[in-house]
Design a protein around this motif. Structure first.
Motif, PDB file in Angstrom:
ATOM      1  N   ASP A 132       6.267  -7.904 -10.812  1.00 21.76           N
ATOM      2  CA  ASP A 132       7.082  -7.094  -9.903  1.00 21.76           C
ATOM      3  C   ASP A 132       6.322  -5.906  -9.303  1.00 21.76           C
ATOM      4  N   VAL A 133       5.010  -5.893  -9.488  1.00 23.97           N
ATOM      5  CA  VAL A 133       4.183  -4.808  -8.947  1.00 23.97           C
ATOM      6  C   VAL A 133       3.434  -5.329  -7.728  1.00 23.97           C
ATOM      7  N   LYS A 134       3.762  -4.824  -6.558  1.00 22.57           N
ATOM      8  CA  LYS A 134       3.193  -5.325  -5.315  1.00 22.57           C
ATOM      9  C   LYS A 134       1.797  -4.745  -5.064  1.00 22.57           C
ATOM     10  N   SER A 135       0.942  -5.566  -4.503  1.00 21.40           N
ATOM     11  CA  SER A 135      -0.375  -5.098  -4.073  1.00 21.40           C
ATOM     12  C   SER A 135      -0.210  -4.256  -2.813  1.00 21.40           C
ATOM     13  N   LYS A 136      -1.036  -3.213  -2.678  1.00 18.06           N
ATOM     14  CA  LYS A 136      -0.915  -2.312  -1.531  1.00 18.06           C
ATOM     15  C   LYS A 136      -2.277  -2.010  -0.929  1.00 18.06           C
ATOM     16  N   THR A 137      -2.279  -1.787   0.363  1.00 20.03           N
ATOM     17  CA  THR A 137      -3.489  -1.308   1.034  1.00 20.03           C
ATOM     18  C   THR A 137      -3.474   0.211   1.033  1.00 20.03           C
ATOM     19  N   ASN A 138      -4.636   0.799   1.234  1.00 14.74           N
ATOM     20  CA  ASN A 138      -4.744   2.251   1.341  1.00 14.74           C
ATOM     21  C   ASN A 138      -4.851   2.598   2.821  1.00 14.74           C
ATOM     22  N   ARG A 139      -3.804   3.180   3.344  1.00 12.35           N
ATOM     23  CA  ARG A 139      -3.804   3.506   4.775  1.00 12.35           C
ATOM     24  C   ARG A 139      -4.678   4.712   5.095  1.00 12.35           C
ATOM     25  N   ASN A 140      -5.066   5.435   4.074  1.00 19.18           N
ATOM     26  CA  ASN A 140      -5.922   6.618   4.271  1.00 19.18           C
ATOM     27  C   ASN A 140      -7.378   6.161   4.389  1.00 19.18           C
ATOM     28  N   GLU A 156     -14.850 -10.540  -9.203  1.00 23.25           N
ATOM     29  CA  GLU A 156     -15.686  -9.828 -10.161  1.00 23.25           C
ATOM     30  C   GLU A 156     -15.634  -8.313  -9.930  1.00 23.25           C
ATOM     31  N   ASN A 157     -15.448  -7.891  -8.684  1.00 15.24           N
ATOM     32  CA  ASN A 157     -15.323  -6.458  -8.417  1.00 15.24           C
ATOM     33  C   ASN A 157     -14.006  -5.905  -8.963  1.00 15.24           C
ATOM     34  N   SER A 158     -12.965  -6.738  -8.967  1.00 15.98           N
ATOM     35  CA  SER A 158     -11.696  -6.283  -9.541  1.00 15.98           C
ATOM     36  C   SER A 158     -11.850  -6.055 -11.041  1.00 15.98           C
ATOM     37  N   THR A 183      -9.315  -2.787   0.321  1.00 13.49           N
ATOM     38  CA  THR A 183      -9.954  -3.029  -0.973  1.00 13.49           C
ATOM     39  C   THR A 183      -8.967  -2.935  -2.137  1.00 13.49           C
ATOM     40  N   PRO A 184      -8.083  -1.907  -2.198  1.00 11.46           N
ATOM     41  CA  PRO A 184      -7.115  -1.873  -3.304  1.00 11.46           C
ATOM     42  C   PRO A 184      -6.242  -3.123  -3.358  1.00 11.46           C
ATOM     43  N   LEU A 185      -5.810  -3.600  -2.192  1.00 10.26           N
ATOM     44  CA  LEU A 185      -4.991  -4.811  -2.150  1.00 10.26           C
ATOM     45  C   LEU A 185      -5.778  -6.016  -2.642  1.00 10.26           C
ATOM     46  N   ASP A 186      -7.026  -6.142  -2.179  1.00 10.10           N
ATOM     47  CA  ASP A 186      -7.857  -7.278  -2.581  1.00 10.10           C
ATOM     48  C   ASP A 186      -8.085  -7.294  -4.092  1.00 10.10           C
ATOM     49  N   TYR A 187      -8.429  -6.140  -4.659  1.00 12.33           N
ATOM     50  CA  TYR A 187      -8.739  -6.068  -6.090  1.00 12.33           C
ATOM     51  C   TYR A 187      -7.489  -6.282  -6.948  1.00 12.33           C
ATOM     52  N   PHE A 188      -6.379  -5.656  -6.535  1.00  9.47           N
ATOM     53  CA  PHE A 188      -5.168  -5.785  -7.347  1.00  9.47           C
ATOM     54  C   PHE A 188      -4.602  -7.201  -7.256  1.00  9.47           C
TER      55      PHE A 188
END
Length: 352
Positions: free
Chosen positions: A172-180, A104-106, A144-149
């Protein structure tokens, strides 16, 4: 999918009517509403026939393009959603998991990203997915970006199976984490007393923040907390966590009970908005000469780290925070300290 043009004569055989076929199932033959003259009598009718046939070919070409992105012809009208947000909301309701709000957050993040009430399914292209992924990376930290995407991709995959797309636009769009990852400040043991003894311009915010320091409760649980959540007989507090929906009953520190004062009715704390409260916290930290960026989450984070400093096992800490496993505590609520590193290297053998 094969898309063809079929034709049939009118009853008097003076006109030819055209349909576009993309299957033999119900609703898979669409009348174009366009005809040509079977036997044109003059140049006007001959010119009309040329224009009509051109329009039919354009319609066919458009349907081929549409089929590559969105196959709405395969979906019964009562199931097809013209607004992808409606499809997403229905998917969330059907697949909601107790204690997990990523799905639901996504959706909430997608609503903020697109900022329009209607999102046509055909507008979700691979480029749209890449832009949404970048939005998540720009606005959220850690995993969080990876989880939502990943949840967004799951919804698109389901929509593809339902016939909305020939191929998922996010395939073809990979989910990514935010290392920052932003490292949040924590309040050390000696700083607890500094804050407690420093005046704050809003006494309710001060009381509530100190209460969080001794309970680890989130802002979302502190703000609506009522006196009925305090069990004086058992010296515990009992709430239903707003974020996870999981019940939480834990022992209440004696000082935390003293902070809130005499028992009353209704809400324990009368608080402003979270943004307003955080502004007050920063001013309070400045008054206390603490060179730290205080936010409400600092109280919860400090509660966890200081318990671990005192040797409390991580399972107990996770339980006190209301988590059902230690995974999140390992990942989020730990902190390297130089003093710990110094103690560690002192255990190495001295040189001969």
């Amino acid at each position: 999918m094969s898309i063809t043009i079929s034709s049939s004569y009118s009853k008097d055989r003076s006109k030819i009517w055209y349909k576009i076929d993309f299957g033999r199932g119900e609703g898979q033959r669409i009348a174009t509403g366009i005809f040509t003259y079977a036997k044109p009598n003059n140049q006007i009718q001959r010119d009309y026939n040329k224009e009509a046939l051109l329009i039919i070919e354009l319609k066919k070409a458009q349907m081929i393009l549409d089929a590559q992105s969105i196959a709405n012809g395969y979906i019964p009208k009562h199931r097809y959603k013209n607004n992808f947000f409606d499809y997403y909301e229905e998917f969330v309701k059907q697949n909601k998991r107790f204690g997990n709000r990523h799905l639901e957050n996504s959706l909430a993040a997608l609503l903020k990203f697109y900022a329009k009430k209607v999102l046509p399914p055909a507008d979700i292209t691979e480029n749209f997915c890449k832009r949404f992924r970048q939005y998540l990376l720009d606005h959220y930290n850690g995993e969080t970006p990876l989880d939502y995407f990943s949840r967004f991709k799951r919804v698109l995959k389901n929509a593809t199976k339902d016939g909305y797309y020939r191929y998922s636009p996010a395939e073809d769009v990979k989910s990514k984490t935010n290392r920052n990852i932003i490292i949040k400040d924590i309040i050390e043991k000696h700083e607890y007393q500094t804050l407690i003894s420093t005046p704050c311009k809003n006494q309710e915010v001060k009381k509530a923040f100190i209460f969080s320091l001794y309970t680890g409760l989130r802002w979302a649980d502190i703000k609506p907390m009522k006196w009925s959540n305090i069990m004086d007989e058992t010296k515990t507090f009992k709430i239903l966590q707003k974020k996870t929906g999981v019940p939480l009953e834990r022992p209440l520190h004696q000082f935390a009970r003293q902070i809130i004062g005499e028992r009353k009715e209704g809400l324990i704390f009368k608080l402003p908005t979270q943004d307003g409260a955080n502004k007050i916290l920063r001013a309070w930290a400045k008054e206390a000469e603490l060179n730290k960026h205080l936010s409400w989450h600092c109280a919860r984070h400090s509660f966890s780290v200081l318990l671990q400093d005192e040797g409390i096992d991580i399972g107990t800490v996770a339980g006190m925070l209301g988590h059902t496993s230690t995974k999140f505590v390992h990942k989020t609520y730990q902190r390297y300290r130089n003093s710990n590193g110094l103690d560690a290297i002192r255990k190495l053998p001295n040189s001969i």
